[in-house]
Design an enzyme around this catalytic site. Structure first.
Site, short mmCIF file in Angstrom:
data_model
loop_
_atom_site.label_atom_id
_atom_site.label_comp_id
_atom_site.label_asym_id
_atom_site.label_seq_id
_atom_site.Cartn_x
_atom_site.Cartn_y
_atom_site.Cartn_z
N HIS A 50 5.00 -38.33 0.67
CA HIS A 50 3.90 -38.74 1.52
C HIS A 50 2.87 -37.62 1.60
CE1 HIS A 50 6.22 -42.06 3.94
NE2 HIS A 50 6.30 -42.22 2.62
N GLU A 52 1.73 -35.85 4.10
CA GLU A 52 2.10 -34.68 4.89
C GLU A 52 2.96 -33.72 4.08
OE1 GLU A 52 2.42 -38.23 7.82
OE2 GLU A 52 2.41 -37.89 5.65
N TRP A 170 -28.89 -62.40 -12.96
CA TRP A 170 -28.07 -61.79 -11.93
C TRP A 170 -28.70 -62.11 -10.59
CZ3 TRP A 170 -23.46 -59.49 -12.66
CH2 TRP A 170 -23.14 -59.02 -13.91
N THR A 196 -14.64 -70.41 -11.69
CA THR A 196 -15.37 -69.16 -11.95
C THR A 196 -15.12 -68.68 -13.38
OG1 THR A 196 -15.33 -68.50 -9.62
CG2 THR A 196 -15.58 -66.74 -11.25
N ARG A 207 -15.53 -51.12 -13.50
CA ARG A 207 -16.32 -50.45 -14.55
C ARG A 207 -17.31 -49.51 -13.87
NH1 ARG A 207 -16.14 -55.74 -15.55
NH2 ARG A 207 -18.34 -56.17 -15.17
#
Length: 371
Positions: A50, A52, A170, A196, A207
């Protein structure tokens, strides 16, 4: 160096591993002695040390009598690794400064109690707004047993995702698209519907050139690409079916998906998962998210289309919205809007965003917040 300055360094460490620690939360920690940073660390991928422990190891003997700043309450139970509270006590830390309480009921406030019982001073809530934001995906994951869901879309000023002919390139500008790739860089999976894929043929990858990252992050694999498709009918020329992208892509199909279609997808290198169908015969989105949670994925980004986004809204599965509004108008009755589905009948029932952030990116306006 005051508490907030030191915590900001810990927050930067946490940001560096977002999207790289699931099913663990991204945590940052720094050790400060006499105003000097002597150790820092961030959560490793499962199941290494972790944050810590990294910070304490780097500090070594200089940790004795020092202050530890950590974005999340230190763990006090053994889950794959020993408790961080034990490491903190053994290192001789004088004071622990914590951003957020751990939402895991096995840890919440108990880690603090252990530290105080050992005579360590504990301060809670420093920069909590920022640290809470970092752990929201983990909090949803442990409390609801599903991933935290961000819904993202870009639309014109008149609320259209595309023209009536389906053209969407776009809507937003390069600054907005760069922000989206930074968002992709900190999620565990990107989810879209088959529509889609057919309309846009996307890559669903991160990217970013080195100088385009908002935060410096450790290297990792691309987020899992997830496609919801009732019968698995995807165009052969889809880029996600090609070598290099098929591996790391999962198609979630409904109950009526033909076996031969599943076999064809698998032969292309795609992973196929079958779930129950909803009343419209489409893969049940809640069931799909439950499967992703079982794999330890904490943060899922839904990028469209309107059917998937509408279903997520109707099922109250959206936790966070990031919507771009471009200063463009296209009109048209058939031009799609961001959310399909049933929607709400009365404006008084409209769901309000909280913890909002509004910023201008190039010529576009980003509105984001918790739903």
């Amino acid at each position: 160096m005051d508490d907030r300055d030191a915590m900001r360094l810990a927050i930067a460490c946490a940001h560096s591993v977002e999207g790289r620690t699931a099913p663990r939360p991204p945590v940052g920690a720094v050790v400060v002695r006499d105003g000097e940073i002597v150790g820092k660390g961030a959560t490793s991928p499962p199941y290494g040390p972790h944050a810590e422990v990294y910070a304490l190891n780097e500090a070594g003997e200089r940790a004795r009598g020092a202050d530890l700043y950590v974005t999340l309450e230190p763990c006090c139970v053994t889950i794959h690794t020993p408790p961080c509270t034990s490491a903190i006590i053994e290192a001789g830390i004088r004071r622990v400064v914590i951003g957020s309480l751990d939402p895991n009921p096995l840890v919440c406030e108990q880690g603090i109690a252990q530290l105080r019982a050992a005579g360590i001073e504990v301060t809670i809530g420093v920069a909590a707004g920022e640290t809470d934001e970092i752990i929201r995906p983990f909090a949803t994951f442990v409390r609801r047993q599903r991933p935290y869901v961000t819904a993202k879309w870009a639309m014109t000023l008149d609320g259209k995702l595309a023209t009536g002919s389906g053209d969407a390139y776009w809507i937003s500008g390069p600054e907005a698209r760069r922000w989206v790739h930074n968002l992709r860089d900190r999620v565990d999976a990107i989810l879209v519907g088959a529509g889609t894929i057919r309309a846009d043929n996307p890559l669903l990858t991160v990217r970013l050139a080195p100088g385009e990252r908002i935060y410096a992050r450790t290297p990792r694999k691309q987020p899992l690409r997830v496609i919801l498709s009732s019968k698995g009918m995807l165009p052969v020329q889809s880029r996600l079916l090609q070598a290099g992208l098929a591996d790391g892509t999962c198609v979630i199909v409904g109950e009526d998906c033909p076996t031969e279609q599943q076999q064809w997808l698998r032969a292309s290198g795609i992973e196929v998962v079958q779930v129950v169908s909803d009343e419209d015969g489409k893969p049940n989105l809640a069931a799909a998210l439950a499967i992703l949670a079982q794999r330890g994925l904490m943060h899922v980004l839904i990028e469209g289309g309107k059917g998937v986004l509408g279903s997520a809204f109707d099922l109250q599965l959206i936790d966070h919205i990031a919507a771009f509004v471009a200063p463009k108008v296209v009109g048209g009755d058939t031009a799609p809007s961001p959310l399909g589905g049933q929607g709400l009948a009365a404006m008084k029932d409209a769901r309000q965003l909280h913890n909002m952030n509004i910023q201008v990116l190039g010529s576009d306006v980003l509105i984001e917040g918790e739903l």
